[in-house]
Enzyme design. Sequence first.
Site, PDB file in Angstrom:
ATOM      1  N   GLY A 163       0.843  -1.183   0.000  1.00  0.00           N
ATOM      2  CA  GLY A 163       0.000   0.000   0.000  1.00  0.00           C
ATOM      3  C   GLY A 163       0.881   1.237   0.000  1.00  0.00           C
ATOM      4  O   GLY A 163       2.101   1.140   0.209  1.00  0.00           O
TER       5      GLY A 163
ATOM      6  N   GLN B 283       3.329   9.805   2.080  1.00  0.00           N
ATOM      7  CA  GLN B 283       4.611   9.144   1.764  1.00  0.00           C
ATOM      8  C   GLN B 283       5.248   9.693   0.491  1.00  0.00           C
ATOM      9  O   GLN B 283       6.432   9.501   0.258  1.00  0.00           O
ATOM     10  CB  GLN B 283       4.406   7.630   1.610  1.00  0.00           C
ATOM     11  CG  GLN B 283       4.078   6.929   2.919  1.00  0.00           C
ATOM     12  CD  GLN B 283       3.947   5.436   2.724  1.00  0.00           C
ATOM     13  OE1 GLN B 283       2.910   4.953   2.291  1.00  0.00           O
ATOM     14  NE2 GLN B 283       5.014   4.703   3.009  1.00  0.00           N
TER      15      GLN B 283
ATOM     16  N   CYS C  90       7.567  -0.846   6.254  1.00  0.00           N
ATOM     17  CA  CYS C  90       7.004   0.345   5.630  1.00  0.00           C
ATOM     18  C   CYS C  90       7.995   0.888   4.603  1.00  0.00           C
ATOM     19  O   CYS C  90       9.198   0.937   4.865  1.00  0.00           O
ATOM     20  CB  CYS C  90       6.743   1.392   6.713  1.00  0.00           C
ATOM     21  SG  CYS C  90       6.073   2.937   6.068  1.00  0.00           S
ATOM     22  N   LEU C  91       7.489   1.322   3.462  1.00  0.00           N
ATOM     23  CA  LEU C  91       8.362   1.864   2.416  1.00  0.00           C
ATOM     24  C   LEU C  91       9.086   3.121   2.892  1.00  0.00           C
ATOM     25  O   LEU C  91      10.137   3.474   2.369  1.00  0.00           O
ATOM     26  CB  LEU C  91       7.556   2.185   1.160  1.00  0.00           C
ATOM     27  CG  LEU C  91       6.960   0.982   0.403  1.00  0.00           C
ATOM     28  CD1 LEU C  91       6.025   1.448  -0.701  1.00  0.00           C
ATOM     29  CD2 LEU C  91       8.056   0.095  -0.167  1.00  0.00           C
TER      30      LEU C  91
ATOM     31  N   HIS D  78      -2.545   0.101   8.575  1.00  0.00           N
ATOM     32  CA  HIS D  78      -1.241   0.740   8.359  1.00  0.00           C
ATOM     33  C   HIS D  78      -1.402   2.002   7.495  1.00  0.00           C
ATOM     34  O   HIS D  78      -0.843   3.051   7.810  1.00  0.00           O
ATOM     35  CB  HIS D  78      -0.301  -0.271   7.696  1.00  0.00           C
ATOM     36  CG  HIS D  78       1.085   0.221   7.421  1.00  0.00           C
ATOM     37  ND1 HIS D  78       2.197  -0.268   8.073  1.00  0.00           N
ATOM     38  CD2 HIS D  78       1.540   1.157   6.542  1.00  0.00           C
ATOM     39  CE1 HIS D  78       3.280   0.368   7.619  1.00  0.00           C
ATOM     40  NE2 HIS D  78       2.909   1.225   6.687  1.00  0.00           N
ATOM     41  N   GLU D  79      -2.200   1.882   6.419  1.00  0.00           N
ATOM     42  CA  GLU D  79      -2.375   3.019   5.508  1.00  0.00           C
ATOM     43  C   GLU D  79      -3.205   4.133   6.137  1.00  0.00           C
ATOM     44  O   GLU D  79      -2.917   5.311   5.946  1.00  0.00           O
ATOM     45  CB  GLU D  79      -2.998   2.565   4.183  1.00  0.00           C
ATOM     46  CG  GLU D  79      -2.143   1.586   3.383  1.00  0.00           C
ATOM     47  CD  GLU D  79      -0.687   2.016   3.237  1.00  0.00           C
ATOM     48  OE1 GLU D  79      -0.418   3.227   3.088  1.00  0.00           O
ATOM     49  OE2 GLU D  79       0.191   1.136   3.299  1.00  0.00           O
TER      50      GLU D  79
ATOM     51  N   HIS E 208      -1.046   6.118   8.367  1.00  0.00           N
ATOM     52  CA  HIS E 208      -0.230   7.098   7.639  1.00  0.00           C
ATOM     53  C   HIS E 208      -0.979   8.419   7.480  1.00  0.00           C
ATOM     54  O   HIS E 208      -0.394   9.495   7.588  1.00  0.00           O
ATOM     55  CB  HIS E 208       0.119   6.579   6.235  1.00  0.00           C
ATOM     56  CG  HIS E 208       1.400   5.812   6.179  1.00  0.00           C
ATOM     57  ND1 HIS E 208       2.595   6.330   6.583  1.00  0.00           N
ATOM     58  CD2 HIS E 208       1.683   4.551   5.735  1.00  0.00           C
ATOM     59  CE1 HIS E 208       3.558   5.426   6.404  1.00  0.00           C
ATOM     60  NE2 HIS E 208       3.030   4.325   5.894  1.00  0.00           N
TER      61      HIS E 208
HETATM   62 CO    CO Z   1       3.954   2.519   5.466  1.00  0.00          CO
END
Ligand code: CO
Length: 170
Positions: free
Chosen positions: A46, A51, A94-95, A136-137, A140
Amino acid sequence: MQPLRILHYPDPVLQKRSQAVSGFDDRLLDLAGRMIETMYQAPGAGLAAPQVGISLQLSVIHLPTGEKEKRNPLILFNPRIIEEKGRVSEEEGCLSIPDFTAKVSRSKYVKVEYLDVDSRVAVIEGEDYLARVLQHEIDHLNGILFIDRLGRLKRDLVRKRLLKHIAPSG
Ligand code: CO
């Protein structure tokens, strides 16, 4: 398509609450499309707008199909959890926090209300993996990273390590 640049912790955009989306236009849909491309190229489960440096309540996720490699993206505007059940702890990454994973405790099931690309109210339910990705998203979009969900001791340790890692040397 050139993927968008993904910001890393401790970028301040990642740590603030995003603005709700109110008007839908082509630019917004174009952004969602570019986020989807960036997510699949990364690859990630995701991606949330903060981000990529845009403080808006927009997330894209990959909906697992059972078929590997098959793209099945979902775009969520202004998503929020309206129901949740159970508790489960699983490894997460996480990216925006490369090369680090940790076990995070989250709800096992969530029901999420959001606006779809036609700005209609929609609902998605998820369990286990999908529930984790949704939480998680949505985190964010509220300026919360998965490391914020760790116990205090572990969180402080991890923050120190991550900040040391990015500190200029010499
Ligand atoms: Co993340």
